[in-house]
Design a protein around this motif. Structure first.
Motif, short mmCIF file in Angstrom:
data_model
loop_
_atom_site.label_atom_id
_atom_site.label_comp_id
_atom_site.label_asym_id
_atom_site.label_seq_id
_atom_site.Cartn_x
_atom_site.Cartn_y
_atom_site.Cartn_z
N LEU A 121 4.35 -2.75 11.62
CA LEU A 121 4.77 -2.11 10.36
C LEU A 121 4.38 -2.97 9.16
CD1 LEU A 121 8.26 -0.78 11.48
CD2 LEU A 121 6.44 0.63 10.48
N GLU A 122 4.45 -4.29 9.34
CA GLU A 122 4.04 -5.19 8.25
C GLU A 122 2.53 -5.11 8.04
OE1 GLU A 122 7.04 -8.92 8.23
OE2 GLU A 122 6.04 -8.63 10.14
N VAL A 123 1.80 -4.98 9.14
CA VAL A 123 0.35 -4.83 9.01
C VAL A 123 0.04 -3.56 8.23
CG1 VAL A 123 -1.80 -4.47 10.28
CG2 VAL A 123 -0.12 -6.13 11.13
N LEU A 124 0.75 -2.48 8.58
CA LEU A 124 0.50 -1.20 7.90
C LEU A 124 0.84 -1.30 6.42
CD1 LEU A 124 2.01 1.27 10.55
CD2 LEU A 124 -0.39 0.69 10.20
N ARG A 125 1.93 -1.98 6.11
CA ARG A 125 2.37 -2.07 4.72
C ARG A 125 1.52 -3.05 3.91
NH1 ARG A 125 8.05 -4.79 4.22
NH2 ARG A 125 6.74 -6.52 4.84
N ASP A 126 1.32 -4.25 4.48
CA ASP A 126 0.76 -5.34 3.67
C ASP A 126 -0.75 -5.51 3.83
OD1 ASP A 126 3.42 -5.81 3.01
OD2 ASP A 126 3.67 -7.29 4.62
N ARG A 127 -1.28 -5.10 4.95
CA ARG A 127 -2.71 -5.32 5.17
C ARG A 127 -3.51 -4.03 5.00
NH1 ARG A 127 -3.21 -10.42 7.85
NH2 ARG A 127 -1.41 -11.59 7.12
N VAL A 128 -3.06 -2.98 5.68
CA VAL A 128 -3.77 -1.70 5.55
C VAL A 128 -3.38 -1.02 4.24
CG1 VAL A 128 -4.17 0.57 6.61
CG2 VAL A 128 -3.80 -1.44 8.07
N GLY A 129 -2.07 -0.95 3.99
CA GLY A 129 -1.58 -0.32 2.76
C GLY A 129 -1.24 1.14 2.98
N PHE A 130 -0.11 1.57 2.46
CA PHE A 130 0.32 2.95 2.69
C PHE A 130 -0.58 3.96 1.97
CE2 PHE A 130 4.72 1.10 3.61
CZ PHE A 130 4.47 1.10 4.98
N ASP A 131 -1.19 3.54 0.87
CA ASP A 131 -2.10 4.46 0.17
C ASP A 131 -3.31 4.78 1.04
OD1 ASP A 131 -0.51 4.70 -2.02
OD2 ASP A 131 -1.46 3.04 -3.11
N ALA A 132 -3.83 3.72 1.71
CA ALA A 132 -4.99 3.93 2.59
C ALA A 132 -4.60 4.82 3.76
CB ALA A 132 -5.51 2.59 3.08
N ILE A 133 -3.38 4.65 4.26
CA ILE A 133 -2.93 5.48 5.37
C ILE A 133 -2.81 6.94 4.92
CG2 ILE A 133 -0.96 5.95 6.91
CD1 ILE A 133 -0.49 2.89 6.97
N ARG A 134 -2.24 7.12 3.72
CA ARG A 134 -2.06 8.48 3.20
C ARG A 134 -3.40 9.22 3.16
NH1 ARG A 134 0.42 7.05 -1.13
NH2 ARG A 134 2.54 7.28 -0.36
N GLU A 135 -4.45 8.49 2.79
CA GLU A 135 -5.77 9.11 2.70
C GLU A 135 -6.31 9.54 4.06
OE1 GLU A 135 -8.33 6.42 0.60
OE2 GLU A 135 -7.03 6.50 -1.18
N LYS A 136 -5.85 8.88 5.11
CA LYS A 136 -6.40 9.18 6.45
C LYS A 136 -5.56 10.20 7.22
CE LYS A 136 -9.35 5.31 6.99
NZ LYS A 136 -9.54 3.96 7.43
N VAL A 137 -4.46 10.65 6.60
CA VAL A 137 -3.61 11.61 7.29
C VAL A 137 -4.31 12.96 7.37
CG1 VAL A 137 -1.47 12.94 7.10
CG2 VAL A 137 -1.45 10.46 6.72
N VAL A 138 -4.42 13.50 8.60
CA VAL A 138 -5.06 14.81 8.76
C VAL A 138 -4.03 15.90 9.04
CG1 VAL A 138 -7.33 13.92 9.43
CG2 VAL A 138 -5.60 14.35 11.19
N SER A 139 -2.96 15.57 9.74
CA SER A 139 -1.89 16.58 9.87
C SER A 139 -0.59 16.00 9.35
CB SER A 139 -1.74 17.07 11.31
OG SER A 139 -2.29 16.14 12.20
N PRO A 140 -0.36 16.18 8.06
CA PRO A 140 0.82 15.59 7.43
C PRO A 140 2.12 16.16 8.00
CG PRO A 140 -0.31 17.07 5.90
CD PRO A 140 -1.19 16.94 7.10
N LEU A 141 3.16 15.34 7.94
CA LEU A 141 4.45 15.74 8.51
C LEU A 141 5.28 16.50 7.47
CD1 LEU A 141 5.26 12.28 10.16
CD2 LEU A 141 4.08 14.22 11.20
N THR A 142 4.59 17.33 6.71
CA THR A 142 5.24 18.04 5.60
C THR A 142 6.48 18.78 6.05
OG1 THR A 142 2.98 18.36 4.85
CG2 THR A 142 4.71 19.51 3.61
N GLY A 143 7.54 18.61 5.27
CA GLY A 143 8.76 19.36 5.54
C GLY A 143 9.67 18.72 6.58
N ARG A 144 9.20 17.69 7.23
CA ARG A 144 10.06 17.07 8.25
C ARG A 144 10.98 16.04 7.60
NH1 ARG A 144 7.64 15.52 13.87
NH2 ARG A 144 9.89 15.51 14.22
#
Lengths: 260, 664, 128
Positions: A121-144
């Motif tokens: 989770l720290e890697v995702l937050r601090d190294r990859v970054g949530f913005d970069a993850i958001r860009e790679k989302v193909v099926s968003p969990l909208t509404g959940r």
């Protein structure tokens, strides 16, 4: 982005999903996870007694493997993370432990806690970054509507783990937002699930899980998101009839990234 | 050759119990230059001082060494005695054989030996002493009070009543401070506004008081009696001298979403606002963060409705400069932020409030008009849990809280509990406490009333977790006396947040060169004997900025502070400290290191012409010390790489002579 | 072992200072398993400090602390109550014949989903 990866025993058995989707998500995000060769079990709980030396050795071996590989060490299981990170801290800060462990293992170069231990989770937050993850989302969990469940192992003691605000953590919520879901904030998310005490008294996790589930449900959560196989087990076991699901964060991530 | 007298004090048994004073007097009497030596029970007594005076005259002494207590205690006493006998007071040296010898040693022989050594060092120094004459400087007869809360208001009024002009600089749009936000005051339960607003009005109307609200100190120069202060007058976008405070603009402004800081964000205000009805000065202020006209250039409603044309969207911050003889810091406090204490669910539920927020919820001028309603659904709370010591009394290394007791929480919590039960007898009130601390006149009686007459449940224990769920706050707490864990379904939780000095205090302390402790409270010159003075001459302290205290204490301290300021301003001229630094211009190479370390800004540089060989001249940059500003700390003397800086009364030679005498 | 020696051993293993405690009870207010325990976090701190460790050694409370560290996290004085509980537990289970969990008991205690983590943790906590 390359890391040495320490899966731990549960991720090879009862929590295979936690491991599998961690690897798949990492790959999709351009993160290379190389498994620690011939790793040993961390022991599940941090040996809190200062004079507990033998129980700290396996984690130090893992840490030394990371040092020798010149890599940060990444964990996914909350328990492994807690144990390895705290023992690393001992090796850096507690002369008593450091001396005895090094005397026992007698490595060519004594270990001094120099490795950086990161939870995925720290890697995702601090190294990859949530913005970069958001860009790679193909099926968003909208509404959940999802509730993060941190439990204790990721957060405490915060003076050593330095993972997030121990009383008001947000990393999983922020990840959920990046995946398109609506995080549900509820107070029980950093309280214990009952842990291993089910062995001594099954009522303990039953009571604790009920408190967590009812609080999350009252605040509108459809499912709880965790990084800990024991939390997953305790919650899942007592979630029957509540309508609240339990899911590993890696599984959600892999789903949203389209690699599940 | 000096003619030195040595005077060894017994201090009753304080010194004589561990030091053979007769032997000290005899041994030191044989030192070169010593022409008289004696011991006496109490050298500071009248007869002890007479002994010194008589001996100076009889033996024509040119210097005196007093072996006694710390110079902090009686140096001044002995210097005055010497001066009365015609000896320059700076020819007197103290050998501290009490704090540095008798109080810390048990063995008589060792103590006596050390006392003799310290006496010898003082004698060695006197041999190199020269008479010093203190300079004088004039006093600007005007005071500056920084902070317009009850501490600042009281200080200003007392100084003004003594006939001296005072400026109050207040950073918010109105004076009144935290006290204006309180509902009732303990232990008498009079309404805070009822007793504060007359003082605010008095300050506004006093011919000697000028209120500079919405202003901040930007720069402080000078020294005691002669400060020059630059003050930033922040742009209100309203002409203060034109606005009548009618309030029409604050009703017509279309921006209704600005958080009302007077109600701690529990309600909203307009972008143009008057903080509260009794504000002083009663003029409107535009909040530039919310004003549409200032942000987008579209609106202008306030300007249209203002009958006296007081609105000025083009206003800019202005600076004024004033001279003052004395400065009072009265910067007050803030409750600590609770974001690190979310086990109490402060960020999760609006029904978890701080005690100051609770004051506003109880107050007739507050967001609920004085009816106690919980913020989430505006319903009456029926169970309220108060938690004491939130962030107070933490471990010194804590990153969340403060290590001290905030002092006022026990009493205001008792007040809240009592007032709640008085107004709403159907409400159950719990107070979780670690210790109930109520020293003060009628304080413990007040707290007992809450327990005995108002049936408040006082529980020895702490809340460990608050879980908001289904409209309730599930409170989990320990009850240590009954050895049980309590689970209370509460409607509100009130947190007695620790107090800390206002954030503006730290930069101000730097400007004033006033020292602070590790908690950012201003340090007093002496914790017992000079509690309202800072160690920096001319800077005084009032109220919470010096340490946690309640209103009665704050007002007492404010008046004490005013008395000290009046004492200073009453003087036409101030006698300085002659033990100041001076530079040997021939040795100075103008490197600026001394000016960089000088905490008082006493060192400047000048280009001076020097005669060089062969009748040439050269211009060099050299350090110059302003003796009126220098406090004689000596930082420059140890920093100077060329040894050009030296201190009168503590020259490098004198100190080396002392060291040599000790090592002999 | 004499109580005094036992106290010293426990203090060494705990590596924490019970004198820092101001007896506020926040640890026991925060404890999620308080009601199951006979002795509570604040009592462990206080009883170890006073050398009254015999009742603790004999108590089931040793095996009911979840080591969730919430008492450590929320203690205003950094006393770390969990360390005292752990130290007393170690003092007990290091004694001969004091293993609380035997391999032959395990099959009855688990189901098909029980994670390995639970078992290794339990063995760490209950045996030597």
């Amino acid at each position: 982005m390359e890391f040495l990866y320490y899966p731990g025993c549960t991720l090879k058995n009862k929590a295979k999903d936690l491991d599998l989707y961690a690897r798949k998500s990492a790959e999709a995000l351009g993160v290379t996870l190389t498994e620690v060769p011939e790793w040993q079990c961390c022991g599940g709980v941090y040996p809190l007694g200062r004079d507990e030396i033998a129980t700290k050795l396996s984690s130090v071996r893992t840490l030394m493997a990371a040092r020798d590989a010149g890599c940060d060490l990444v964990t996914v299981c909350a328990a492994c993370h807690n144990v390895v990170k705290q023992i690393n801290h001992d090796m850096a800060c507690d002369e008593y432990v450091r001396t005895r462990v090094n005397n026992y293992l007698a490595p060519d170069v004594p270990y001094d806690g120099s490795v950086n231990v990161l939870h995925l989770l720290e890697v995702l937050r601090d190294r990859v970054g949530f913005d970069a993850i958001r860009e790679k989302v193909v099926s968003p969990l909208t509404g959940r509507k999802l509730g993060a469940y941190y439990g204790c192992l990721l957060l405490r003691p915060s003076s050593v783990l330095a993972f997030d605000d121990p009383e008001n953590p947000t990393v999983i919520e922020d990840l959920l937002k990046a995946l398109g879901a609506e995080p549900v904030y509820y107070a029980e998310r950093n309280e214990c699930c009952g842990g291993y005490a089910g062995i001594a008294d099954p009522e303990v996790p039953e009571k604790r899980a009920a408190a967590v589930l009812s609080n999350a449900k009252a605040r509108g959560a459809e499912a709880l998101v965790t990084a800990c196989p024991l939390c997953y087990y305790n919650l899942k076991k007592h979630a029957a009839g509540t309508g609240v699901g339990v899911v590993y964060f890696t599984e959600l991530l892999a789903g949203a990234l389209g690699v599940k | 050759m000096q003619r030195i007298g040595v005077f060894v004090c017994w201090c009753g048994s304080n010194i004589a119990g561990t030091v053979d004073v007769k032997k000290v007097a005899q041994t030191l009497g044989r030192e070169p230059g010593v022409v008289f030596s004696a011991d006496y029970q109490y050298m500071c007594s009248q007869s002890g001082q007479d002994l010194i005076k008589d001996s100076i005259k009889q033996y024509k002494l040119t210097g005196a060494v007093i072996c006694s207590c710390s110079p902090r205690m009686h140096e001044n006493t002995f210097r005055k005695a010497a001066a009365a006998a015609g000896l320059n007071p700076y020819m007197v040296e103290i050998a501290n054989i009490r704090e540095q010898v008798s109080w810390i040693h048990k063995d008589m022989a060792a103590g006596t030996e050390k006392a003799i050594i310290l006496g010898r060092a003082a004698i060695a120094k006197v041999h190199l002493n020269a008479p010093l004459i203190a300079g004088e400087s004039p006093v600007t007869k005007r005071a500056l009070v920084i902070g317009g809360g009850i501490a600042g208001i009281q200080t200003a009024l007392d100084i003004a009543d003594a006939g001296f002009p005072v400026d109050i600089v207040e950073k918010s749009p109105t004076i009144g401070g935290k006290m204006a936000q309180l509902d009732k005051t303990f232990p008498t339960l009079d309404c805070a506004a009822c007793i504060l607003t007359p003082k605010m009005v008095e300050a506004a109307q006093h011919e000697n008081v000028r209120i500079l609200a919405y202003s901040e100190v930007a720069e402080v120069k000078g020294f005691v009696g002669n400060f020059t202060v630059k003050i930033r007058r922040k742009a209100r976008y309203v002409k203060e001298d034109v606005c009548t405070g009618c309030g029409l603009c604050t009703e017509k402004c279309p921006q209704k979403k600005a958080p009302d800081e007077f109600n701690l964000g529990l309600s909203n205000r307009r972008a143009i606002y008057i903080p509260f009805a009794q504000a002083v000065p009663k003029v409107a202020t535009i909040d530039p963060d919310y004003c549409m006209m200032l942000k987008t250039g579209k609106c202008g409603v306030c300007s249209k409705v203002c009958g006296v044309k007081a609105i000025d969207y083009t206003q800019k911050d202005e600076f004024i400069e004033e001279n003052y003889g004395a400065i009072v810091a009265a910067t007050g406090f803030e409750p600590i932020g609770l974001d690190k204490f979310d086990e109490f669910a402060y960020s999760l539920s609006p029904d978890v409030v701080t005690s100051l927020e609770y004051e506003r919820l109880m107050n007739a001028a507050g967001p609920t008009g004085g009816t106690l309603l919980r913020p989430s659904d505006l319903k009456h709370p029926h169970t309220i849990v108060f938690v004491q010591c939130v962030g107070s009394r933490c471990d010194e290394k804590s990153e969340k809280g403060v290590p001290y007791c905030s002092k006022v929480c026990c009493m205001y919590t008792a007040k809240h509990a009592m007032l709640t039960r008085e107004k709403y007898p159907d409400t159950e009130v719990y107070v979780f406490y670690i210790d109930v601390r109520t020293p003060g006149k009628n304080f413990d009686e007040f707290y007992r009333r809450a327990v005995e007459q108002y049936d408040v449940h006082y529980i020895k224990g702490m809340v460990g977790k608050v879980v908001p769920e289904n409209g309730k706050l599930k409170v989990q707490a320990s009850d240590l006396l009954e050895n049980r864990q309590l689970h209370i379904d509460a409607d509100m939780v009130v947190l007695a947040a620790a107090i800390e000095p206002d954030k503006s205090a730290r930069p101000l302390a730097t400007m004033l060169t006033a020292s602070m402790d590790t908690n950012d409270f201003f340090t007093e010159a002496h914790p017992k004997l000079r509690p309202v003075e800072s160690p920096t001459a001319g800077v005084f302290l009032a109220g919470m900025c010096q340490g946690p205290k309640d209103i009665p204490e704050t007002v007492s301290q404010a008046s004490a502070c005013a008395a000290k300021v009046i004492g200073l301003l009453n003087k036409d001229r101030l006698v300085g400290n002659p033990c100041v630094a001076h530079s040997d211009e021939l040795m100075c190479n103008g490197c600026s290191q001394c000016a960089n370390v000088c905490p008082y800004g006493a060192i400047t540089y000048a280009d001076k012409e020097f005669r060089m060989p062969d009748r040439t001249t050269a211009v060099r940059r050299v350090a110059q010390v302003n003796p009126a500003v220098c406090q004689g700390c000596g930082a420059c003397t140890v920093t100077c790489p060329s040894g050009a800086m030296d201190l009168f009364g503590f020259s490098n030679n004198q100190i080396m002579a002392e060291v040599d005498a000790i090592c002999k | 072992m004499e109580q005094q020696n036992m106290r010293e051993e426990i203090l060494f293993t705990a590596n924490a200072d019970p004198k820092k405690c101001m007896k506020c009870g926040k640890c026991s207010g925060a404890c999620p398993n308080y009601d199951k325990m006979e002795y509570h976090p604040h009592q462990f701190v206080s009883m170890v400090q006073e050398g009254n460790v015999e009742p603790l050694l004999e108590s089931e409370s040793l095996y009911l602390c979840l080591t969730c560290m919430v008492c450590v996290e929320r203690c205003p004085r950094n006393v770390q109550p969990a360390r005292f509980i752990e130290a007393v537990r170690l003092a007990k289970i290091r004694q001969q014949g004091e293993n609380r969990l035997k391999p032959q008991d395990v099959p009855e205690l688990i189901d098909e989903d029980t994670p390995q983590q639970l078992l290794v943790s339990a063995f760490r906590k209950y045996t030597k």
